[in-house]
Design a protein around this motif. Structure first.
Motif, mmCIF file in Angstrom:
data_model
loop_
_atom_site.group_PDB
_atom_site.id
_atom_site.type_symbol
_atom_site.label_atom_id
_atom_site.label_comp_id
_atom_site.label_asym_id
_atom_site.label_seq_id
_atom_site.Cartn_x
_atom_site.Cartn_y
_atom_site.Cartn_z
ATOM 1 N N ALA A 53 39.630 -53.370 70.205
ATOM 2 C CA ALA A 53 38.981 -54.400 71.014
ATOM 3 C C ALA A 53 37.681 -54.803 70.331
ATOM 4 O O ALA A 53 37.016 -53.962 69.709
ATOM 5 N N VAL A 54 37.330 -56.065 70.436
ATOM 6 C CA VAL A 54 36.080 -56.531 69.840
ATOM 7 C C VAL A 54 34.918 -55.718 70.410
ATOM 8 O O VAL A 54 34.786 -55.573 71.622
ATOM 9 N N GLY A 55 34.103 -55.169 69.530
ATOM 10 C CA GLY A 55 32.993 -54.323 69.953
ATOM 11 C C GLY A 55 33.253 -52.846 69.782
ATOM 12 O O GLY A 55 32.320 -52.041 69.860
ATOM 13 N N ASP A 56 34.527 -52.441 69.565
ATOM 14 C CA ASP A 56 34.822 -51.032 69.299
ATOM 15 C C ASP A 56 34.069 -50.581 68.050
ATOM 16 O O ASP A 56 34.029 -51.294 67.039
ATOM 17 N N CYS A 57 33.507 -49.384 68.103
ATOM 18 C CA CYS A 57 32.732 -48.871 66.970
ATOM 19 C C CYS A 57 33.326 -47.588 66.430
ATOM 20 O O CYS A 57 33.781 -46.727 67.191
ATOM 21 N N ILE A 58 33.326 -47.459 65.121
ATOM 22 C CA ILE A 58 33.774 -46.250 64.444
ATOM 23 C C ILE A 58 32.638 -45.737 63.562
ATOM 24 O O ILE A 58 31.753 -46.487 63.167
ATOM 25 N N GLY A 59 32.664 -44.443 63.258
ATOM 26 C CA GLY A 59 31.704 -43.848 62.344
ATOM 27 C C GLY A 59 32.372 -43.554 61.017
ATOM 28 O O GLY A 59 33.413 -42.895 60.975
ATOM 29 N N GLU A 102 36.073 -39.806 48.509
ATOM 30 C CA GLU A 102 36.743 -39.475 49.762
ATOM 31 C C GLU A 102 35.865 -39.879 50.946
ATOM 32 O O GLU A 102 34.646 -39.715 50.919
ATOM 33 N N LEU A 103 36.499 -40.406 51.985
ATOM 34 C CA LEU A 103 35.785 -40.837 53.174
ATOM 35 C C LEU A 103 36.508 -40.365 54.432
ATOM 36 O O LEU A 103 37.718 -40.107 54.410
ATOM 37 N N THR A 104 35.757 -40.250 55.520
ATOM 38 C CA THR A 104 36.328 -39.961 56.828
ATOM 39 C C THR A 104 35.818 -40.987 57.830
ATOM 40 O O THR A 104 34.789 -41.632 57.626
ATOM 41 N N ALA A 105 36.556 -41.141 58.919
ATOM 42 C CA ALA A 105 36.147 -42.049 59.983
ATOM 43 C C ALA A 105 36.619 -41.474 61.309
ATOM 44 O O ALA A 105 37.613 -40.742 61.377
ATOM 45 N N TYR A 106 35.903 -41.815 62.371
ATOM 46 C CA TYR A 106 36.273 -41.313 63.695
ATOM 47 C C TYR A 106 35.945 -42.362 64.752
ATOM 48 O O TYR A 106 35.204 -43.307 64.528
ATOM 49 N N HIS A 107 36.501 -42.174 65.922
ATOM 50 C CA HIS A 107 36.240 -43.008 67.105
ATOM 51 C C HIS A 107 36.298 -42.111 68.331
ATOM 52 O O HIS A 107 37.125 -41.201 68.379
ATOM 53 N N PRO A 108 35.459 -42.320 69.354
ATOM 54 C CA PRO A 108 34.407 -43.340 69.484
ATOM 55 C C PRO A 108 33.113 -42.900 68.792
ATOM 56 O O PRO A 108 32.870 -41.707 68.596
ATOM 57 N N TYR A 109 32.286 -43.876 68.442
ATOM 58 C CA TYR A 109 31.071 -43.587 67.680
ATOM 59 C C TYR A 109 30.050 -42.862 68.550
ATOM 60 O O TYR A 109 29.910 -43.140 69.740
#
Length: 322
Positions: A53-59, A102-109
């Motif tokens: 959704a617009v506005g969702d943030c990830i780190g 290498e990178l990682t990402a998660y949700h929610p921020y």
């Protein structure tokens, strides 16, 4: 000759210092700006059937990176040409060096840029509202990239456990009103944003979840992975109370557990059957003992495996007043 050796050594040190994102502390940002893309595990990407959704943030973080490339917040823009944009000024991650990064990402921020922080969550009745579930839908992804090709496509997977409950009558019609209570669920826990592991807080104790089912008669709960020797379930369908016990229920991470409750139109009994799923990985069912308040019933069940649409196992309840 000594000067030649000294020059060579200094050259090697400089090359080593530029080999990854962790050692560079200069005033300028070398390398190429990362382009962040992200998809969610298919075919169903969210509990409510939507994608980002617009506005969702990830780190997003570079593994072993410096503060400038740690826990950087990227926000979904809705623009298919540039879906995720770093928030704030000069916060983009730049891919440096000549090797693989290498990178990682998660949700929610959560937290702030430069510092990794675990996320504390409560999967309470209030947070099970469809509009609020994205805040407890913990997801994690890993990826690699290079400076020559800094386009990064994270493939997110859900890290919690999903419990689906479907209610209907034996003739295919839907009840007019259904509500239920799950008793004995751990609803508090934490999400490790570095590893993507969600853990329940057993010391916080067990609580209840109360839900009213929407007109579709399908209810989905996002829960912490946990194993329960026994939980109690109360279901009220059009004024009739059913009390159930679910034994040895194991909710695994990244797993969906689906049940369909099919009630006899005359109120004489209920059949609970397993549904096949296609997205999160397969899970296991448990023993269910069902005792409606009116009429009284006896129920037995085996262990079911999720993951396919066939070979369903029914859990049947027949009236004892025959």
């Amino acid at each position: 000759m000594k000067n030649m050796y000294l020059t060579a050594v200094l050259g090697l040190l400089i090359l080593a210092g530029c080999s990854n994102n962790s050692d560079y502390e200069g005033p300028d940002t070398p390398g190429n700006k990362a382009e962040i893309w992200a998809t969610i595990s298919e075919p169903l990407s969210r509990v409510n059937g939507t994608t980002w959704a617009v506005g969702d943030c990830i780190g997003v973080s570079v593994t072993n990176g410096d503060k400038g490339s740690t826990n950087v917040q990227y926000q979904y823009s809705g623009d298919m040409n540039q879906p995720f944009i770093a928030t704030g000024e000069r916060n983009d991650i730049y891919i440096k060096g000549n090797g693989t990064v290498e990178l990682t990402a998660y949700h929610p921020y959560t937290g702030n840029s430069g510092i990794m922080t675990n996320l504390s969550l409560t999967t309470s009745s209030e947070m099970q509202e469809p509009a609020k579930q994205s805040a407890i839908d913990c997801m994690f992804a890993q990826a690699t990239t290079t400076r020559e090709n800094p386009k990064i496509n994270f493939q997110f997977t859900h890290q919690m456990s999903l419990l689906n409950l479907d209610f209907k009558y034996s003739d295919g019609s839907l009840p007019g009103k259904v509500s239920y209570t799950l008793k004995g669920i751990i609803i508090k826990g934490s999400f490790d944003t570095t590893t993507g592991i969600a853990v329940p807080n057993e010391e916080a104790g067990k609580e209840n979840i109360n839900r009213e089912v929407a007109s579709s008669m399908i209810s989905s709960l996002i829960l912490f992975p946990q194993t329960m020797e026994e939980i109690e379930v109360e279901v009220v369908a059009d004024g009739i109370l059913y009390q159930q016990k679910i034994e040895n229920m194991e909710l695994e991470a990244t797993t969906i557990h689906s049940y369909t409750a099919t009630m006899e139109v005359d109120g004489s009994g209920i059949t609970i059957s397993k549904n096949g799923v296609a997205d999160w990985k397969p899970g296991t069912g448990g023993e269910i003992n069902s005792t409606p308040d009116h009429p009284s019933t006896d129920t037995s069940a085996g262990v079911s495996n999720w993951g396919s649409t066939g070979n369903s196992q029914d859990i049947k309840s027949e009236s004892a007043e025959e």
